[in-house]
Design a protein around this motif. Structure first.
Motif, PDB file in Angstrom:
ATOM      1  N   GLY A  57       0.794  -1.225   0.000  1.00 40.41           N
ATOM      2  CA  GLY A  57       0.000   0.000   0.000  1.00 40.41           C
ATOM      3  C   GLY A  57       0.821   1.267   0.000  1.00 40.41           C
ATOM      4  O   GLY A  57       0.297   2.344   0.322  1.00 40.41           O
ATOM      5  N   TYR A  58       2.100   1.197  -0.385  1.00 35.92           N
ATOM      6  CA  TYR A  58       2.995   2.368  -0.332  1.00 35.92           C
ATOM      7  C   TYR A  58       3.164   2.945  -1.737  1.00 35.92           C
ATOM      8  O   TYR A  58       3.492   2.224  -2.689  1.00 35.92           O
ATOM      9  N   PHE A  59       2.925   4.237  -1.871  1.00 32.20           N
ATOM     10  CA  PHE A  59       3.077   4.898  -3.168  1.00 32.20           C
ATOM     11  C   PHE A  59       3.884   6.187  -2.996  1.00 32.20           C
ATOM     12  O   PHE A  59       3.726   6.885  -1.984  1.00 32.20           O
ATOM     13  N   THR A  60       4.675   6.489  -3.997  1.00 30.68           N
ATOM     14  CA  THR A  60       5.333   7.793  -4.060  1.00 30.68           C
ATOM     15  C   THR A  60       4.533   8.703  -4.980  1.00 30.68           C
ATOM     16  O   THR A  60       3.730   8.229  -5.800  1.00 30.68           O
ATOM     17  N   GLN A  61       4.713  10.012  -4.841  1.00 30.66           N
ATOM     18  CA  GLN A  61       3.966  10.955  -5.662  1.00 30.66           C
ATOM     19  C   GLN A  61       4.329  10.775  -7.134  1.00 30.66           C
ATOM     20  O   GLN A  61       5.492  10.608  -7.487  1.00 30.66           O
ATOM     21  N   LYS A  62       3.256  10.846  -7.966  1.00 31.10           N
ATOM     22  CA  LYS A  62       3.437  10.787  -9.413  1.00 31.10           C
ATOM     23  C   LYS A  62       2.880  12.077  -9.987  1.00 31.10           C
ATOM     24  O   LYS A  62       1.733  12.444  -9.718  1.00 31.10           O
ATOM     25  N   ASN A  63       3.709  12.758 -10.799  1.00 36.31           N
ATOM     26  CA  ASN A  63       3.377  14.099 -11.261  1.00 36.31           C
ATOM     27  C   ASN A  63       3.209  14.158 -12.770  1.00 36.31           C
ATOM     28  O   ASN A  63       3.873  13.416 -13.516  1.00 36.31           O
ATOM     29  N   VAL A  64       2.304  15.033 -13.197  1.00 33.57           N
ATOM     30  CA  VAL A  64       2.107  15.316 -14.619  1.00 33.57           C
ATOM     31  C   VAL A  64       2.132  16.822 -14.799  1.00 33.57           C
ATOM     32  O   VAL A  64       2.048  17.589 -13.822  1.00 33.57           O
ATOM     33  N   VAL A  65       2.237  17.256 -16.065  1.00 36.33           N
ATOM     34  CA  VAL A  65       2.303  18.691 -16.380  1.00 36.33           C
ATOM     35  C   VAL A  65       1.271  18.994 -17.453  1.00 36.33           C
ATOM     36  O   VAL A  65       1.096  18.212 -18.404  1.00 36.33           O
ATOM     37  N   ILE A  66       0.600  20.119 -17.323  1.00 35.02           N
ATOM     38  CA  ILE A  66      -0.300  20.610 -18.364  1.00 35.02           C
ATOM     39  C   ILE A  66       0.187  21.990 -18.779  1.00 35.02           C
ATOM     40  O   ILE A  66       0.506  22.836 -17.944  1.00 35.02           O
ATOM     41  N   GLU A  67       0.292  22.209 -20.088  1.00 34.09           N
ATOM     42  CA  GLU A  67       0.847  23.446 -20.628  1.00 34.09           C
ATOM     43  C   GLU A  67      -0.112  24.028 -21.648  1.00 34.09           C
ATOM     44  O   GLU A  67      -0.907  23.304 -22.259  1.00 34.09           O
ATOM     45  N   GLY A  68       0.014  25.322 -21.863  1.00 33.73           N
ATOM     46  CA  GLY A  68      -0.725  25.976 -22.937  1.00 33.73           C
ATOM     47  C   GLY A  68      -1.983  26.669 -22.484  1.00 33.73           C
ATOM     48  O   GLY A  68      -2.026  27.309 -21.416  1.00 33.73           O
ATOM     49  N   GLU A  69      -3.040  26.511 -23.261  1.00 36.27           N
ATOM     50  CA  GLU A  69      -4.256  27.301 -23.111  1.00 36.27           C
ATOM     51  C   GLU A  69      -5.211  26.695 -22.080  1.00 36.27           C
ATOM     52  O   GLU A  69      -6.289  26.190 -22.400  1.00 36.27           O
TER      53      GLU A  69
END
Length: 835
Positions: free
Chosen positions: A597-609
């Motif tokens: 049950g252990y998770f590290t943070q997972k990140n995404v990026v949104i760019e533009g309009e």
């Protein structure tokens, strides 16, 4: 000031003269070196000389045929060349196989003759090749004094005028009158040997010293225009301004005999350096200085070389002659002497004196016997002399004395290594036995294997043998002790050397996974502590230990291959748990699993309009593209949905990476068979592997209308969603006449954009154009018979027109073969139809 300037002017001329000598001398040194190759006797060369030659030639990658060609060109006898090659083979020469063009010019010609000549002198291959052969040629003792550019013997022109300096024509005098009267005269002595002072008249000074000239001039001035000189109120000082040049002649066995112009302060050694010293036949011990047909000095260069004394180094005078006589007796010392080379011998000097000239023998010299090669009336003979007799032996012409090297062996050495406290070499004393040697080595270590020891020994014919000893019985006195012999090597084995190294393997969620040296009594907690402790995400449940099976039933239908233990551990490593009581054995493997049950943070990026662009952390595994747009506050009015693209970073699993590698290899093989150049393919493959991410074509408008469907993709760690603003252009690339960026027009079809770029080129493949849309999607052209269905064009699209593959033209022989085969087929068909 004028004295200083005049002296500096002459100094510059003199320095230029010596610089020219330095530039010219390498030519003569090289020529003399090549002449000496004809005197080399290969059988008299020492092994060290041959090894030095091999070492130098290996550094330059000189080939055998190049050695032979160069040696023959420089005058070495062909028989001696063969002997040299044989001696090289005997020393088991290891030479690189690559062929090196060692005579390539390193510097291009400039067109300037002087500069090109200096550049030629600096060409390393020629000089290096000469240096390789220099180890075979004995050099005259003292030659380096006259060929060393750092030793010039240039006369010092910045010293006060010597009091015994004799004046002559062309000397310039500076006369200063000071005191009650002030005057200055700069006068040059005329060819008649006089100077003329205004209102005083001519004064004859040629042949007088500078001190005598001062007295004469002072008396003349005092008796004429400066009466105050007599009462001490006016003073006269006379100095030498510009000194004259003199001409001397060097004859005999000089490297560059001839007439030289030197400063009048030059001495005999200045002249010897100017001519390069004695040549190959010149004597270093018998050099005459002749003045007015009388020998006024005899120079022995050895006095300078051995004692630093320049005896008879008198100042030269105009028209002096230096004669370098031929040597009388010259012998060679080679081998283990400190200064090997050729030495001139004077009458009455013994071999002991010559050895002293050479600095004595080296520390490794074999001094019991000296080998002598001597010329007879008809041939050469070899003899040996005792070292004690060197003070009684008078060298003869052409003698060559070789000093050997002591043998690399010991008359009283034994050694012991292995499981003893002081391994090493020991003196072989009278009747030294194995047990006494062990005692001298401070005894056996605790890990010594006493079951068996080995003695490595050389038999009388130098063939090796091994003597095995039951060490335990020997130490207990159950078997007789063994007397050691010269060069015996005793090996006492360690218990650890006779078995495989014991270790424990630990992996999984531990700070430092890897291999740990096994220690008896080791537990799982000990290994975890030695590995730096558990990681934060480590599970304390289901820890697994696997153990080797030594005696499994090999005949069983399903034999057991390992013993598996699964246990839970305490985070505080308490000793009351069951797992702390499991004692590890060698080669056990421990694996610590990650917590489920252990998770590290997972990140995404949104760019533009979007309203709030930037980085976002995924809240769950099921976060989709629509969720990310919603969290970013939605789209702006300028957002171009058809151009939205999802950029996914490449994070291959091992299986995906293997499949990708296999696919690329197959593609490369097919393209090679199709005739695509290998360089282009290699660049494509490298580009594919270096690519960090891929563009995923998406339909963002449809995703936002139908969220949480199959087209609404799940987001992965590292994804980037890019939403551009409205695009109003279409780009056309490839085989068109004028690739361009064209304004988007909804009324334009595919062909209109091609026409806007000048139309298809001659090499264009009209069947295979394709379009890459702004969102990363790709669409190709569909063909049916003569009909083409080109892709739809929307803003931001990029059209690519590839080149068609050129068909290989058939060769004439192939055309003939094809027509022959066709004619044969037609004939067969015609025959069948006639039946």
């Amino acid at each position: 000031m004028r004295v200083k300037n005049a002296t500096l002017h002459l100094g510059l001329r003199t320095q230029l003269f010596y610089i020219l000598l330095i530039v010219i001398f390498p030519f003569f040194g090289l020529a003399q070196k090549t002449q000496e190759l004809g005197t080399v006797k290969v059988e008299e060369l020492t092994e060290d000389q041959i090894r030095d030659f091999i070492s130098e030639s290996n550094k330059l990658n000189i080939q055998d045929d190049q050695i032979e060609e160069y040696a023959l060109q420089q005058g070495m006898n062909s028989t001696e060349v063969v002997k040299l090659k044989e001696r090289i083979k005997l020393l088991d020469r290891n030479k690189p196989n690559n062929d090196t063009k060692y005579l390539q010019r390193e510097k291009p010609l400039t067109g300037n003759r002087l500069q090109d000549s200096i550049s030629f002198l600096e060409q390393k291959p020629v000089l290096d090749l000469n240096n390789a052969f220099s180890s075979l040629i004995a050099e005259n003792y003292g030659k380096g004094v006259f060929s060393n550019s750092k030793i010039t013997f240039e006369p010092n022109l910045r010293i006060p005028t010597p009091k015994n300096y004799q004046l002559a024509a062309d000397d310039e005098l500076i006369i200063d009158v000071t005191g009650y009267s002030e005057a200055n005269y700069t006068l040059k002595i005329s060819p008649e040997g006089v100077i003329r002072i205004p209102l005083v008249g001519p004064i004859a000074l040629s042949g007088y010293t500078i001190e005598q000239a001062k007295k004469i001039i002072t008396q003349k001035l005092a008796s004429t225009i400066y009466n105050d000189i007599k009462n001490g109120k006016t003073f006269v000082d006379v100095n030498l301004g510009v000194i004259r040049s003199i001409k001397i002649t060097i004859i005999g066995e000089a490297t560059l005999p001839g007439t030289y112009t030197l400063p009048s302060l030059a001495s005999a050694y200045n002249a010897l350096y100017a001519c390069g010293g004695p040549n190959i036949n010149g004597s270093y011990r018998n050099i005459q200085l002749i003045r007015n047909n009388i020998t006024v000095a005899k120079i022995d260069v050895y006095d300078y070389l051995l004692k630093g004394e320049k005896k008879n180094n008198i100042r030269l005078m105009d028209q002096d002659v230096i004669k370098i006589n031929t040597y009388n007796i010259r012998v060679e010392l080679k081998g283990e002497v400190k200064k090997p080379g050729l030495y001139d011998v004077e009458k009455g000097e013994t071999l002991a004196t010559i050895i002293k000239f050479a600095g004595g023998v080296t520390d490794n010299a074999y001094t019991a016997k000296i080998k002598v090669f001597r010329n007879t009336a008809t041939d050469r003979e070899l003899s040996t002399i005792n070292a004690a007799d060197v003070s009684k032996i008078f060298p003869q012409k052409g003698d060559s004395y070789t000093f050997g090297k002591i043998l690399n062996r010991f008359a009283n050495r034994v050694s012991i290594k292995g499981a003893v406290y002081r391994p090493g070499e020991f003196e072989l004393k009278d009747s030294l036995t194995l047990t006494r040697l062990i005692l001298e080595a401070d005894g056996l270590r605790e890990d010594a294997f006493v079951g068996r020891a080995s003695i490595h020994r050389l038999k009388s014919d130098l063939s090796p043998e091994i003597v095995s000893v039951e060490l335990a019985k020997l130490l207990n006195g159950d078997i007789p002790d063994i007397t050691l012999k010269k060069e015996d090597r005793v090996v006492i084995y360690s218990k650890f050397e006779l078995k495989e190294g014991y270790y424990i393997t630990v992996g999984g969620e531990i700070a430092n996974p890897g291999v740990v040296l096994y220690e008896e009594g080791m537990t799982i907690y000990d290994v975890i502590m030695m590995g730096g402790g558990l990681k934060e995400n480590a599970s304390v449940q289901h820890l697994e230990v696997s153990r080797r099976i030594k005696n499994a039933d090999a005949k069983a239908a399903n034999p057991q291959t390992a013993i598996i233990f699964e246990q839970d551990i305490n985070a505080n490593y308490s000793s009351d748990s069951l797992i702390s009581k499991i004692t590890l054995l060698p080669f056990d493997e421990i694996y610590i699993r990650p917590a489920p049950g252990y998770f590290t943070q997972k990140n995404v990026v949104i760019e533009g309009e979007v309203i709030y662009a930037g980085k976002y952390t995924l809240a769950s595994k099921n976060d989709r593209i629509s969720d990310l747009v919603k969290r970013a506050g939605g789209l702006t009015q300028q957002a171009y949905l058809d151009g939205a693209v999802l950029v996914r970073s490449r994070q291959f699993t091992k299986t995906e990476l293997a499949n990708s590698q296999a696919g690329l290899n197959n593609l490369m093989k097919q393209n090679l068979q199709a005739g695509v150049p290998s360089i282009i393919l290699q660049n494509d493959i490298n580009g594919a592997f270096k690519k960090k991410s891929d563009n995923v074509g998406i339909n963002l408008a449809k995703i936002l209308k139908e969220p949480n469907t199959l087209i609404d993709l799940y987001l992965n760690d590292g994804d980037t969603l890019r939403i551009p603003k409205q695009i109003q252009t279409v780009r056309v690339n490839g085989e068109v006449l004028y690739p361009a960026l064209v304004r988007y027009d909804k009324n334009y079809g595919f062909r209109r954009y091609i026409i806007a770029s000048g139309g298809f080129g001659d090499r264009a493949s009209t069947k295979k154009p394709y379009v890459i849309y702004a969102n990363g999607a790709v669409k190709g052209t569909k063909s049916f018979l003569f009909f083409r269905n080109y892709p739809q064009i929307i803003p931001g699209a990029e059209i690519f027109v590839p080149a068609k593959k050129e068909n290989e033209r058939l060769k004439p022989i192939q055309l003939i073969s094809a027509f022959s085969a066709l004619a044969s087929t037609m004939a067969i068909i015609f025959t069948l139809l006639q039946r």
